[in-house]
Design an enzyme around this catalytic site. Structure first.
Site, PDB file in Angstrom:
ATOM      1  N   SER A 117       0.819  -1.217   0.000  1.00  0.00           N
ATOM      2  CA  SER A 117       0.000   0.000   0.000  1.00  0.00           C
ATOM      3  C   SER A 117       0.850   1.263   0.000  1.00  0.00           C
ATOM      4  O   SER A 117       0.474   2.272  -0.603  1.00  0.00           O
ATOM      5  CB  SER A 117      -0.934  -0.004   1.211  1.00  0.00           C
ATOM      6  OG  SER A 117      -0.197  -0.032   2.424  1.00  0.00           O
ATOM      7  N   ASP A 128       1.249   0.216   8.134  1.00  0.00           N
ATOM      8  CA  ASP A 128       2.599  -0.318   8.169  1.00  0.00           C
ATOM      9  C   ASP A 128       3.274  -0.130   6.813  1.00  0.00           C
ATOM     10  O   ASP A 128       2.653   0.331   5.853  1.00  0.00           O
ATOM     11  CB  ASP A 128       2.597  -1.799   8.562  1.00  0.00           C
ATOM     12  CG  ASP A 128       1.856  -2.664   7.539  1.00  0.00           C
ATOM     13  OD1 ASP A 128       1.228  -2.100   6.618  1.00  0.00           O
ATOM     14  OD2 ASP A 128       1.911  -3.893   7.657  1.00  0.00           O
ATOM     15  N   ASP A 130       5.587  -2.169   3.941  1.00  0.00           N
ATOM     16  CA  ASP A 130       6.184  -3.396   3.410  1.00  0.00           C
ATOM     17  C   ASP A 130       7.436  -3.012   2.634  1.00  0.00           C
ATOM     18  O   ASP A 130       7.373  -2.173   1.728  1.00  0.00           O
ATOM     19  CB  ASP A 130       5.202  -4.125   2.494  1.00  0.00           C
ATOM     20  CG  ASP A 130       3.961  -4.582   3.233  1.00  0.00           C
ATOM     21  OD1 ASP A 130       4.113  -5.212   4.291  1.00  0.00           O
ATOM     22  OD2 ASP A 130       2.840  -4.300   2.761  1.00  0.00           O
ATOM     23  N   ASP A 182       7.465  -4.550   7.834  1.00  0.00           N
ATOM     24  CA  ASP A 182       7.732  -5.943   7.471  1.00  0.00           C
ATOM     25  C   ASP A 182       8.829  -5.926   6.419  1.00  0.00           C
ATOM     26  O   ASP A 182       8.623  -5.435   5.309  1.00  0.00           O
ATOM     27  CB  ASP A 182       6.477  -6.612   6.905  1.00  0.00           C
ATOM     28  CG  ASP A 182       5.416  -6.842   7.962  1.00  0.00           C
ATOM     29  OD1 ASP A 182       5.726  -6.684   9.152  1.00  0.00           O
ATOM     30  OD2 ASP A 182       4.272  -7.167   7.598  1.00  0.00           O
ATOM     31  N   LYS A 243     -10.619  -0.424   0.163  1.00  0.00           N
ATOM     32  CA  LYS A 243      -9.900  -0.950   1.325  1.00  0.00           C
ATOM     33  C   LYS A 243     -10.655  -0.608   2.610  1.00  0.00           C
ATOM     34  O   LYS A 243     -10.783  -1.463   3.503  1.00  0.00           O
ATOM     35  CB  LYS A 243      -8.476  -0.375   1.376  1.00  0.00           C
ATOM     36  CG  LYS A 243      -7.518  -1.003   0.358  1.00  0.00           C
ATOM     37  CD  LYS A 243      -6.232  -0.211   0.243  1.00  0.00           C
ATOM     38  CE  LYS A 243      -5.417  -0.236   1.499  1.00  0.00           C
ATOM     39  NZ  LYS A 243      -4.722  -1.530   1.709  1.00  0.00           N
ATOM     40  N   TYR A 252     -11.374  -8.252   4.888  1.00  0.00           N
ATOM     41  CA  TYR A 252      -9.992  -7.854   4.588  1.00  0.00           C
ATOM     42  C   TYR A 252      -9.054  -8.681   5.458  1.00  0.00           C
ATOM     43  O   TYR A 252      -8.724  -8.306   6.579  1.00  0.00           O
ATOM     44  CB  TYR A 252      -9.803  -6.362   4.867  1.00  0.00           C
ATOM     45  CG  TYR A 252      -8.522  -5.766   4.310  1.00  0.00           C
ATOM     46  CD1 TYR A 252      -8.541  -4.957   3.189  1.00  0.00           C
ATOM     47  CD2 TYR A 252      -7.286  -5.996   4.922  1.00  0.00           C
ATOM     48  CE1 TYR A 252      -7.385  -4.388   2.678  1.00  0.00           C
ATOM     49  CE2 TYR A 252      -6.119  -5.456   4.418  1.00  0.00           C
ATOM     50  CZ  TYR A 252      -6.175  -4.642   3.298  1.00  0.00           C
ATOM     51  OH  TYR A 252      -5.016  -4.092   2.787  1.00  0.00           O
TER      52      TYR A 252
END
Length: 657
Positions: A117, A128, A130, A182, A243, A252
């Site tokens: 995202s 968060d 990625d 992450d 979303k 989700y």
């Protein structure tokens, strides 16, 4: 000082990349470029009403914190810059430790790339990040999970650090200055990793192992999605809306069998391809139109697959037998193409299709000025929708143990769903993906997470329904996985209980339950109920004949099991538990607490609150000891699904209400 300078350089690079990509994509639709596997449905341009509705939608999303503030965005840039500098420093030190000359070690590079995202440009407040650590060939995954992990532990900015090395996609999870990250790892087959390395080049995958390819595909898929949409600004606003809708409506969660962020992004991207000139508000309406009528399991593609002849396995039901049983295939656009929804079950797909149909009704009213945008984002009345519920509870002795344990249990709940939906006495299984806390005194002071599953029973089975077998299969999967990965520790428990609707107040406060009540009850609730009824699945006659109907007690609570502590479990793996069996001698006896009574399914118009339920304080407890043995938990799917996928037809599944 060097870290700060590098951080600012990195910020500038990302910002300029986003700006240039947005400006270049704005005119794609004007050039008549055809995107996707088919031509567009409509090339109509927005009308004044569409523009007004889009402005209203954006205003609502901003109030819902679906946009980052400038301060938060700048903070993310700075954190990524510091992490990028830390990676370069670690790669240089590791190179020197491998006896590389200093002048060469200074040039091997390394970098951090983002995906998900954040890279798509749709991250909301508190989201968060990625990210992917890209290293040259002399740095391996063992270095990443040892020396780099130790380096992160030394950083005062890093908290909640944990490594999941045995996951399907190995990852290090952490909070860096309060931002959840992450971080994956990939090693390229080259001497140095420069800042301008092109990860979209298929040849970069040559001679890499599958874990590196899967890690790289996070970035490759995200960039390819952006390349496949005609107007990125409309795509991003529509994706933010979808979303938020998916999270509010409890659909989700990739790990529980719904869709994850990349799957929702691909569905919105496909809608953009079919309506390339539409405004974001129109795209939201068309999204529900397209996918409420989609002939699942026909796959969703964003582009024609291309084979660069590198030998990696791709999603192809003509070749791979297991691909024929996927129920809702959404295929990633970058090589090697994979199905991003392999966890989806019949029950979770039916829930999503029902929500698509209800969403279409609501958006049609919104576009006719009969309802506000707020109506679309109202949560469904999950805790009043069903008469019967299963409560799954994961608990541990300490917050640190629970952080590992609840993730492992959550990743296995789909096995419980699969087992329940193949029980001939059950017509519907619907899990709420939100992990909650309970007010139950038994768990109130213990680190725990609770999930609720709504269940409808087939009325023709007028008998006590025993769910012990289904629950034991689920616990066996959790037990086998936790012990094989040495994740199990004393105090870790997974409990399953049956409760009736009126007994939910024993587990949830009135304030919590009130959050799941829509302000727009009448039409929306009726639409959702009608949609759910029309998509209720039935197991095929051949499949049902092969199953043994069993009488089950209404609840089973699985007690403590002693095991040795060890490393963290795999909470992200795409495992295949039915192929792994544990020897009889390695399984341990577990006490099962069976609550007396039963679920009496009545033919009359009762409210479902029959006596003797497991949640009743007056129920009699029957104690027994069960020996859990390893068994093959087959996930049988009807042959029609396999044939439809194999032939890549557009015929829908034959569903009965």
């Amino acid at each position: 000082m060097w870290s700060l300078v590098r951080g600012k350089i990195f910020i500038t690079t990302v910002a300029s990349m986003e700006s240039s990509s947005s400006s270049s994509s704005a005119t794609v639709g004007d050039k008549g470029r055809t995107l996707g596997m088919t031509s567009a449905i409509s090339l109509a341009t927005p009308k004044q009403q569409d523009t007004i509705k889009t402005a209203e939608l954006e205003a609502y999303l901003r109030e819902a914190d679906m946009f980052e503030s400038d301060v938060e965005l700048e903070h993310r840039f700075e954190v990524l810059g510091k992490l990028n500098a830390l990676v370069k420093e670690w790669i240089r030190e590791s190179s020197l430790a491998k006896n590389m000359p200093e002048q060469v070690a200074d040039t091997v590079g390394g970098k951090i790339c983002t995906f998900g995202s954040y890279r798509l440009g749709v991250a909301g407040r508190g989201a968060d990040i990625d990210a992917l650590c890209v290293a040259p060939r002399h740095i391996d995954r063992q270095d990443y999970f040892t020396t780099f992990y130790e380096l992160l532990k030394e950083q005062p900015e890093v908290t909640e650090l944990r490594a999941v090395e045995e996951a399907f996609v190995p990852v290090i999870k952490m909070k860096y200055e309060g931002i959840e990250i992450d971080l994956l790892f990939a090693r390229l087959a080259c001497k140095a990793v420069n800042e301008d390395v092109d990860l979209m080049d298929d040849q970069i995958l040559k001679n890499l192992d599958e874990k590196c390819v899967r890690s790289l595909n996070g970035c490759r898929v995200t960039d390819e999605i952006l390349n496949q949409v005609p107007t990125r600004s409309s795509f991003r606003l529509a994706l933010r809306a979808i979303k938020l809708w998916a999270k509010r409506h409890g659909v989700y969660s990739n790990v529980l069998g719904y869709l994850g962020g990349v799957s929702w992004a691909m569905l919105v991207a496909r809608t953009c391809q079919l309506y390339p000139n539409a405004a974001a508000s129109t795209l939201v309406e068309k999204f529900f139109l397209v996918f409420s009528k989609w002939a699942w399991p026909a796959p969703v593609y964003l582009k024609q697959p291309v084979d660069p002849k590198l030998g990696f396995k791709v999603w192809d039901p003509r070749v791979n037998v297991q691909d024929r049983f996927h129920l809702m295939p959404i295929i990633t656009p970058a090589y090697p193409e994979q199905n991003s929804t392999f966890n989806t079950s019949l029950s979770t797909r039916n829930v999503m299709v029902a929500e698509f149909q209800a969403g279409l009704r609501v958006t049609e009213e919104i576009m006719l000025n009969k309802s506000p945008w707020d109506a679309l984002f109202q949560p469904p009345n999950f805790f009043t929708k069903y008469k019967h519920y299963l409560v799954t509870i994961a608990c541990a002795n300490s917050p640190e143990d629970h952080l590992e344990w609840y993730g492992l249990v959550e990743s296995k709940i789909r096995h419980l769903i699969s087992s329940l939906e193949h029980n001939p006495s059950i017509s519907t299984v619907h899990i709420s993906p939100t992990g909650m806390s309970t007010i139950d005194p038994e768990y109130k002071d213990t680190p725990h997470t609770v999930w609720f599953l709504g269940v409808d029973f087939n009325k023709q089975h007028n008998a006590n329904i025993d769910l012990t077998s289904d629950i034991n299969k689920f616990v066996e999967v959790v037990y086998k996985h936790s012990t094989s990965n040495k994740a199990y520790k004393d105090g870790m428990e997974v409990n399953c209980k049956y409760v009736k609707r009126k007994q939910l107040t024993q587990y949830l406060s009135q304030e919590t339950m009130a959050k799941y009540k829509s302000k727009y009850n009448s039409n929306i609730a009726a639409a959702a109920a009608a949609a759910a009824a029309s998509t209720a699945a039935s197991v095929s006659a051949a499949e049902g004949a092969a199953k043994n109907q069993q009488k089950l007690p209404v609840a089973a609570t699985l007690g403590k099991r002693k095991s040795t502590g060890g490393e963290t479990g795999d909470i992200n793996s795409q495992d295949n538990d039915r192929e792994n069996t544990v020897p009889q001698t390695s399984m341990k006896k577990m006490k099962t607490k069976l609550h007396g009574g039963g679920v009496q399914i009545l033919d009359d118009a009762s409210n479902g609150d029959t006596s003797g339920g497991a949640g009743s304080k007056n129920s009699n407890n029957i104690h027994s000891t069960a020996t859990t043995t390893a068994s093959t938990t087959s996930s049988t799917t009807s042959a029609s699904t396999a044939n439809n996928n194999q032939n890549a037809t557009t015929q829908p599944l034959q569903l009965s209400s």
